[in-house]
Design a protein around this motif. Structure first.
Motif, short mmCIF file in Angstrom:
data_model
loop_
_atom_site.label_atom_id
_atom_site.label_comp_id
_atom_site.label_asym_id
_atom_site.label_seq_id
_atom_site.Cartn_x
_atom_site.Cartn_y
_atom_site.Cartn_z
N TYR A 83 -12.80 -4.48 -12.75
CA TYR A 83 -12.93 -4.22 -11.32
C TYR A 83 -12.95 -5.55 -10.58
CZ TYR A 83 -17.90 -5.56 -11.05
OH TYR A 83 -19.09 -6.26 -11.07
N ALA B 18 -3.40 -0.04 -8.23
CA ALA B 18 -4.81 -0.36 -8.04
C ALA B 18 -5.41 0.63 -7.05
CB ALA B 18 -4.97 -1.78 -7.51
N SER C 289 -11.77 -2.88 -5.89
CA SER C 289 -10.61 -2.24 -6.52
C SER C 289 -10.82 -2.09 -8.02
CB SER C 289 -9.33 -3.06 -6.28
OG SER C 289 -8.98 -3.07 -4.92
N ALA D 7 -14.07 -5.21 0.17
CA ALA D 7 -13.20 -4.29 -0.57
C ALA D 7 -13.48 -4.39 -2.06
CB ALA D 7 -11.73 -4.60 -0.29
N TYR E 93 0.84 -1.20 0.00
CA TYR E 93 0.00 0.00 0.00
C TYR E 93 0.88 1.25 0.00
CZ TYR E 93 -3.81 -3.20 0.85
OH TYR E 93 -4.71 -4.23 0.73
N SER F 92 -8.63 -7.60 -3.24
CA SER F 92 -9.09 -7.15 -4.56
C SER F 92 -7.99 -6.42 -5.32
CB SER F 92 -10.33 -6.27 -4.42
OG SER F 92 -10.08 -5.15 -3.59
N THR F 93 -7.14 -5.68 -4.61
CA THR F 93 -6.02 -5.01 -5.28
C THR F 93 -5.10 -6.03 -5.94
OG1 THR F 93 -4.90 -4.97 -3.13
CG2 THR F 93 -5.96 -2.93 -3.83
N ASN G 163 -8.37 1.36 -4.41
CA ASN G 163 -9.08 0.43 -3.54
C ASN G 163 -9.94 1.17 -2.51
OD1 ASN G 163 -8.31 -1.09 -0.55
ND2 ASN G 163 -9.46 -2.26 -2.05
N CYS H 107 -12.07 0.16 0.98
CA CYS H 107 -12.39 -0.86 1.97
C CYS H 107 -13.51 -0.36 2.88
CB CYS H 107 -11.18 -1.19 2.84
SG CYS H 107 -9.86 -2.05 1.97
#
Length: 266
Positions: A204, A232, A219, A217, A129, A155-156, A234, A236
């Protein structure tokens, strides 16, 4: 875009041996660093040799160099990275001009959605991140800049893996060790492959409580002006506040618009 991207063996093999600007030992050293993940924080020399495809002798020289320079440590037969290696990551993050464009857009998105917003890049088998924006809510998701998460469960990760060349995706799927983090965590590589492909086609990805119970989440990819995925975007949010359907209907359109705004500013 991989943040501490492991150079693939293919790239090492095709590098022109006569290219004086190419330093193969540096590329191999970065690959050794990237071999360590959250699920494999400590490994033997043989483990790393198998993971990277290098000889034990080459891996031994690289590991001992990392130990001597303070980036790694040895405990009996096990090697592990030391905090000093994070300086490499933070130096890169601080020099990434894209963050100057991403951060203001993320701040606007967090304020509009009243949810926590993040940007992440690939770091070996994890996501890293690189930016964060919080809302005015008293409780925000506790992910900080510099934190890592297993790419298979977020998801990222699936968005970023979807943007990788097929050969690198398959290499990742062959080597990754899936860990059941919650009852919802996908544990089938066949299903994970299908979900990554779905993310590639739909542009997505939504993950429902696979990393942490009670946390959903969504992304979308962030692309540069050439259309290449560089990160990505994101969002959450607690599952009690937003269902999968809520994320699709209410959050996704705002994220798509934000991603397009970032691309226009790069």
């Amino acid at each position: 875009m991989s943040f501490i991207e492991s150079p693939s063996m293919n790239s090492l093999e095709v590098a022109d041996a006569g290219d004086r600007d190419y330093v193969a030992s540096l590329a191999r050293g970065l690959e050794v660093i990237s071999a360590f993940t959250k699920s494999r924080p400590k490994m033997t020399l043989s483990d790393i040799a198998r993971s990277t495809g290098m000889s034990r002798a080459t891996v031994r020289r690289l590991l001992l160099t990392l130990v001597r320079e303070g980036y790694a440590e040895k405990d009996d037969k096990l090697f592990y990275l030391k905090p000093k290696v994070l300086k490499l990551g933070y130096s890169a993050v601080s020099s990434m001009s894209m963050l100057d464009v991403i951060q203001p857009v993320m701040n606007e998105l967090a304020e509009k959605l009243q949810e926590s917003v993040f940007a992440a890049v690939l770091a070996g088998e994890d996501v890293f991140y690189v930016a964060r924006a919080t809302s005015e809510r008293l409780i925000n998701v506790g992910i900080t800049v510099g934190k890592r998460a297993p790419a298979f469960a977020v998801s990222t990760g699936r968005i970023l893996l979807a943007a990788e060349p097929e050969a690198l995706r398959e290499k990742y799927l062959d080597s990754v060790k899936l860990e059941k983090l919650t009852p919802n965590t996908v544990m089938s590589k066949v299903k994970l492959r299908a979900l990554i492909e779905e993310a590639r086609l739909s542009n997505y990805c939504i993950v429902d409580q696979e990393l942490e119970v009670g946390l959903g989440a969504i992304s979308v990819p962030i692309r540069n002006g050439d259309g290449k995925v560089i990160a990505a975007l994101n969002v959450c949010c607690p599952s009690s506040r937003s269902s999968v359907q809520d994320m699709q209907r209410q959050i996704l359109p705002e994220m798509m618009a934000a991603a397009q705004k970032i691309t226009a500013g790069l």
